[in-house]
Write a protein that holds these residues in place. Structure first.
Motif, PDB file in Angstrom:
ATOM      1  N   ARG A  49      74.077  42.351 113.795  1.00 21.75           N
ATOM      2  CA  ARG A  49      75.535  42.335 113.942  1.00 21.75           C
ATOM      3  C   ARG A  49      76.138  42.998 112.712  1.00 21.75           C
ATOM      4  NH1 ARG A  49      76.868  36.107 114.664  1.00 21.75           N
ATOM      5  NH2 ARG A  49      75.046  35.843 113.319  1.00 21.75           N
ATOM      6  N   PHE A  50      77.194  43.758 112.906  1.00 20.69           N
ATOM      7  CA  PHE A  50      77.840  44.393 111.764  1.00 20.69           C
ATOM      8  C   PHE A  50      79.344  44.426 111.987  1.00 20.69           C
ATOM      9  CE2 PHE A  50      77.519  47.778 114.778  1.00 20.69           C
ATOM     10  CZ  PHE A  50      78.584  48.635 114.518  1.00 20.69           C
ATOM     11  N   ASP A  51      80.072  44.479 110.889  1.00 19.93           N
ATOM     12  CA  ASP A  51      81.526  44.615 110.939  1.00 19.93           C
ATOM     13  C   ASP A  51      81.892  46.070 110.686  1.00 19.93           C
ATOM     14  OD1 ASP A  51      82.055  41.872 111.329  1.00 19.93           O
ATOM     15  OD2 ASP A  51      81.862  41.487 109.177  1.00 19.93           O
ATOM     16  N   ARG A  52      82.676  46.636 111.599  1.00 19.26           N
ATOM     17  CA  ARG A  52      83.178  47.980 111.359  1.00 19.26           C
ATOM     18  C   ARG A  52      84.136  47.970 110.169  1.00 19.26           C
ATOM     19  NH1 ARG A  52      83.529  47.295 116.736  1.00 19.26           N
ATOM     20  NH2 ARG A  52      85.792  47.147 116.779  1.00 19.26           N
ATOM     21  N   PRO A  53      84.411  49.122 109.561  1.00 16.74           N
ATOM     22  CA  PRO A  53      85.328  49.151 108.417  1.00 16.74           C
ATOM     23  C   PRO A  53      86.669  48.493 108.739  1.00 16.74           C
ATOM     24  CG  PRO A  53      84.199  51.242 108.591  1.00 16.74           C
ATOM     25  CD  PRO A  53      83.809  50.448 109.815  1.00 16.74           C
ATOM     26  N   GLY A  54      87.127  47.643 107.807  1.00 17.67           N
ATOM     27  CA  GLY A  54      88.381  46.939 107.992  1.00 17.67           C
ATOM     28  C   GLY A  54      88.282  45.739 108.896  1.00 17.67           C
ATOM     29  N   HIS A  55      87.085  45.406 109.361  1.00 16.67           N
ATOM     30  CA  HIS A  55      86.859  44.247 110.218  1.00 16.67           C
ATOM     31  C   HIS A  55      85.945  43.259 109.497  1.00 16.67           C
ATOM     32  CE1 HIS A  55      88.510  46.974 113.151  1.00 16.67           C
ATOM     33  NE2 HIS A  55      88.423  46.083 114.124  1.00 16.67           N
ATOM     34  N   GLY A  56      86.112  41.981 109.807  1.00 18.12           N
ATOM     35  CA  GLY A  56      85.239  40.973 109.220  1.00 18.12           C
ATOM     36  C   GLY A  56      85.242  41.023 107.707  1.00 18.12           C
ATOM     37  N   LEU A  57      84.068  41.272 107.131  1.00 18.18           N
ATOM     38  CA  LEU A  57      83.946  41.337 105.673  1.00 18.18           C
ATOM     39  C   LEU A  57      83.734  42.758 105.156  1.00 18.18           C
ATOM     40  CD1 LEU A  57      81.635  38.232 105.050  1.00 18.18           C
ATOM     41  CD2 LEU A  57      84.135  38.358 104.930  1.00 18.18           C
ATOM     42  N   SER A  58      83.685  43.742 106.048  1.00 18.78           N
ATOM     43  CA  SER A  58      83.451  45.119 105.607  1.00 18.78           C
ATOM     44  C   SER A  58      84.681  45.689 104.891  1.00 18.78           C
ATOM     45  CB  SER A  58      83.075  46.014 106.788  1.00 18.78           C
ATOM     46  OG  SER A  58      81.791  45.692 107.269  1.00 18.78           O
ATOM     47  N   ALA A  59      84.422  46.671 104.048  1.00 10.14           N
ATOM     48  CA  ALA A  59      85.498  47.314 103.285  1.00 10.14           C
ATOM     49  C   ALA A  59      86.387  48.140 104.214  1.00 10.14           C
ATOM     50  CB  ALA A  59      84.892  48.199 102.202  1.00 10.14           C
ATOM     51  N   PRO A 158      99.830  38.346 106.714  1.00  9.79           N
ATOM     52  CA  PRO A 158      98.456  37.986 107.093  1.00  9.79           C
ATOM     53  C   PRO A 158      98.060  36.589 106.630  1.00  9.79           C
ATOM     54  CG  PRO A 158      98.532  40.226 106.245  1.00  9.79           C
ATOM     55  CD  PRO A 158      99.872  39.616 105.962  1.00  9.79           C
ATOM     56  N   ALA A 159      98.359  36.261 105.390  1.00 10.93           N
ATOM     57  CA  ALA A 159      97.988  34.938 104.878  1.00 10.93           C
ATOM     58  C   ALA A 159      98.736  33.830 105.593  1.00 10.93           C
ATOM     59  CB  ALA A 159      98.255  34.871 103.379  1.00 10.93           C
ATOM     60  N   ALA A 160      99.996  34.089 105.954  1.00 10.27           N
ATOM     61  CA  ALA A 160     100.836  33.049 106.550  1.00 10.27           C
ATOM     62  C   ALA A 160     100.491  32.798 108.013  1.00 10.27           C
ATOM     63  CB  ALA A 160     102.309  33.422 106.418  1.00 10.27           C
ATOM     64  N   VAL A 161     100.267  33.866 108.772  1.00 18.19           N
ATOM     65  CA  VAL A 161     100.106  33.684 110.227  1.00 18.19           C
ATOM     66  C   VAL A 161      98.833  34.289 110.794  1.00 18.19           C
ATOM     67  CG1 VAL A 161     102.611  33.647 110.499  1.00 18.19           C
ATOM     68  CG2 VAL A 161     101.370  35.788 110.870  1.00 18.19           C
ATOM     69  N   GLY A 162      98.076  35.037 109.987  1.00 22.38           N
ATOM     70  CA  GLY A 162      96.885  35.706 110.506  1.00 22.38           C
ATOM     71  C   GLY A 162      95.886  34.771 111.155  1.00 22.38           C
ATOM     72  N   PRO A 163      95.424  33.707 110.480  1.00 18.61           N
ATOM     73  CA  PRO A 163      94.453  32.807 111.105  1.00 18.61           C
ATOM     74  C   PRO A 163      94.988  32.136 112.375  1.00 18.61           C
ATOM     75  CG  PRO A 163      94.435  32.521 108.727  1.00 18.61           C
ATOM     76  CD  PRO A 163      95.610  33.402 109.049  1.00 18.61           C
ATOM     77  N   ALA A 181      85.141  29.542 116.001  1.00 21.57           N
ATOM     78  CA  ALA A 181      84.790  30.093 114.696  1.00 21.57           C
ATOM     79  C   ALA A 181      85.130  29.112 113.582  1.00 21.57           C
ATOM     80  CB  ALA A 181      85.519  31.408 114.465  1.00 21.57           C
ATOM     81  N   PRO A 182      84.305  29.048 112.548  1.00 21.09           N
ATOM     82  CA  PRO A 182      84.589  28.169 111.410  1.00 21.09           C
ATOM     83  C   PRO A 182      85.921  28.534 110.756  1.00 21.09           C
ATOM     84  CG  PRO A 182      82.323  28.954 111.327  1.00 21.09           C
ATOM     85  CD  PRO A 182      83.008  29.742 112.402  1.00 21.09           C
ATOM     86  N   ARG A 183      86.696  27.518 110.411  1.00 21.61           N
ATOM     87  CA  ARG A 183      88.030  27.755 109.861  1.00 21.61           C
ATOM     88  C   ARG A 183      87.996  28.536 108.552  1.00 21.61           C
ATOM     89  NH1 ARG A 183      92.211  25.348 112.279  1.00 21.61           N
ATOM     90  NH2 ARG A 183      91.766  23.808 113.897  1.00 21.61           N
ATOM     91  N   ASP A 184      87.001  28.268 107.721  1.00 18.35           N
ATOM     92  CA  ASP A 184      86.965  28.966 106.435  1.00 18.35           C
ATOM     93  C   ASP A 184      86.712  30.455 106.624  1.00 18.35           C
ATOM     94  OD1 ASP A 184      84.362  28.350 107.344  1.00 18.35           O
ATOM     95  OD2 ASP A 184      83.540  28.502 105.315  1.00 18.35           O
ATOM     96  N   LEU A 185      85.869  30.802 107.608  1.00 18.60           N
ATOM     97  CA  LEU A 185      85.618  32.220 107.863  1.00 18.60           C
ATOM     98  C   LEU A 185      86.834  32.895 108.486  1.00 18.60           C
ATOM     99  CD1 LEU A 185      81.933  32.244 109.184  1.00 18.60           C
ATOM    100  CD2 LEU A 185      82.783  32.897 106.928  1.00 18.60           C
ATOM    101  N   GLY A 191      93.167  36.177 107.070  1.00 18.01           N
ATOM    102  CA  GLY A 191      94.249  35.976 106.123  1.00 18.01           C
ATOM    103  C   GLY A 191      94.420  37.152 105.175  1.00 18.01           C
ATOM    104  N   THR A 192      93.786  38.286 105.471  1.00 19.75           N
ATOM    105  CA  THR A 192      93.812  39.435 104.570  1.00 19.75           C
ATOM    106  C   THR A 192      94.563  40.623 105.165  1.00 19.75           C
ATOM    107  OG1 THR A 192      91.776  40.429 105.430  1.00 19.75           O
ATOM    108  CG2 THR A 192      91.543  38.750 103.724  1.00 19.75           C
TER     109      THR A 192
END
Length: 290
Positions: A49-59, A158-163, A181-185, A191-192
Motif C-alpha cells: 500500500r502506498f500514499d500518492r503525493p499529498g495523500h496520507g503521509l506522503s510529501a 483543515p485542523a478545525a474540520v478536516g477530520p 480508521a483510528p482517530r489519531d491517524l 488535519g493538515t
C-alpha cells in the motif's frame, strides 16, 4: 517504510508473503482505508500500500497528476522494493494491481504501460468517464488548487474540520457503519493543509487524467491473458451499474455487482475485494457477489 520517487518521499506499507499485490486508494483516501482487506490477502500475497503525493503521509506533489505519471508511479513503487519484490513476485508472475475510484484510472494505465509487470487488474467501484476531454488551462487549475488549499490552511480549516469532514464523507459512502480508521491517524492526515492540497490538486486534474487514459487505450492494449475484474457497488444504482458494465465490456473484464456495498467497497465488503484478487476473477462473469 519510505521511498523517494521522482523527488517525492512516498509512504509505503508492505505486509504478508507471496505474489505481489498493490492496493491504491481513491482521491483523498489513504493506506489505512485498505485495512479490512489486508488480513484477508496477507496470508497469500505480499500486499503493498502506498500514499500518492499529498495523500496520507506522503510529501506534497511536485507536479500535477497524469494517467501516465500515476501508472509509472506504481511501477516505481514496485521497483523500489528491490530484491524483495523479485522474490515475492516469483519468476514471471508479475503484480496484481487494485485501484479504487480514481485509482482505477491509475492501475489501468499501469497495466497498459507495464504489461510485463502485470499479473492482474482489479477495479473497485472505479471512476468511469466515457467521453472525457482535456480541460483548458491546466496551469491555472494547478494554481487555483494551490491557492485554495493555501487560503483554507492559513485560516485553520483543515485542523478545525478536516477530520470531521473525513468521517462524514466515509459514513455517507458506505451502506452501513461509520469510519473505522483510528482517530489519531485521521487527525494526523486530515488535519493538515498538505492533504487538503493533495485532494484539491487531484480533483482539479480529474478530467485531464480521464481524457489521457482514453487516449492511452487507443495506443496501448491491455496485456493479453491478464485477468481484469470490475467490482461495482450496488448502492450506486442502476445507471452506475450500467456504466460499470460498459467499462467491463470495453476492457474485456469480468463484471461483478457487489451487494450490499457503497462506494467505499473495501470497507463494506473487503471479502469481495480479496476474492477478486485471489481468484483472479475466475468467478462467473456478471455473478453478483452477495
Amino acid at each position: 517504510m519510505w521511498f523517494r520517487i521522482a523527488g517525492v518521499p512516498h509512504h509505503v506499507r508492505v505486509e504478508g508473503s507471496g505474489p505481489l499485490c498493490v492496493l491504491s486508494a481513491g482521491l483523498g483516501l489513504t493506506w489505512f482505508d485498505w485495512d479490512p482487506v489486508v488480513p484477508l490477502l496477507a496470508p497469500h500475497r505480499t500486499v503493498v500500500r502506498f500514499d500518492r503525493p499529498g495523500h496520507g503521509l506522503s510529501a506534497p506533489a511536485l507536479v500535477p497528476p497524469s494517467a501516465v505519471g500515476e501508472g509509472h508511479r506504481i511501477a516505481a513503487v514496485v521497483r523500489a522494493l528491490g530484491p524483495a519484490a523479485d522474490l515475492a513476485a516469483g519468476a514471471g508472475t508479475g503484480v496484481t494491481v487494485v485501484g479504487h475510484s480514481i485509482a482505477g484510472f491509475h492501475v489501468e494505465a499501469f497495466a497498459r504501460l507495464h504489461p510485463s509487470m502485470t499479473a492482474g487488474v482489479v477495479l473497485v467501484d472505479s471512476s468511469v468517464e466515457e467521453d472525457a476531454r482535456t480541460p483548458a488551462a491546466p496551469a491555472l487549475r494547478t494554481a487555483a488548487a494551490a491557492v485554495a488549499g493555501g487560503a483554507l490552511g492559513a485560516v485553520g480549516v483543515p485542523a478545525a474540520v478536516g477530520p470531521t469532514a473525513r468521517r462524514l464523507a466515509v459514513r455517507s459512502a458506505r451502506t452501513g457503519g461509520g469510519d473505522p480508521a483510528p482517530r489519531d491517524l485521521v487527525r494526523r492526515c486530515y488535519g493538515t493543509t498538505r492533504v487538503l492540497r493533495g485532494a484539491l490538486l487531484e480533483n482539479a486534474h480529474y478530467r485531464a487524467v480521464a481524457a489521457e487514459l482514453l487516449a492511452l487505450r487507443e495506443r496501448r492494449p491491455l496485456p493479453a491473458g491478464v485477468p481484469v475484474t470490475v467490482l461495482a457497488a450496488s448502492a450506486g444504482g442502476p445507471r452506475w451499474l450500467a456504466r460499470q458494465q460498459r467499462l467491463a465490456a470495453v476492457l474485456g473484464a469480468r463484471f461483478h455487482e457487489v451487494r450490499p456495498a457503497g462506494h467505499l467497497l473495501m470497507l463494506d465488503r473487503p471479502d469481495a475485494v480479496a476474492r477478486a484478487v485471489l481468484d483472479g476473477g475466475s468467478a462467473g462473469r456478471g455473478q453478483p457477489l452477495a
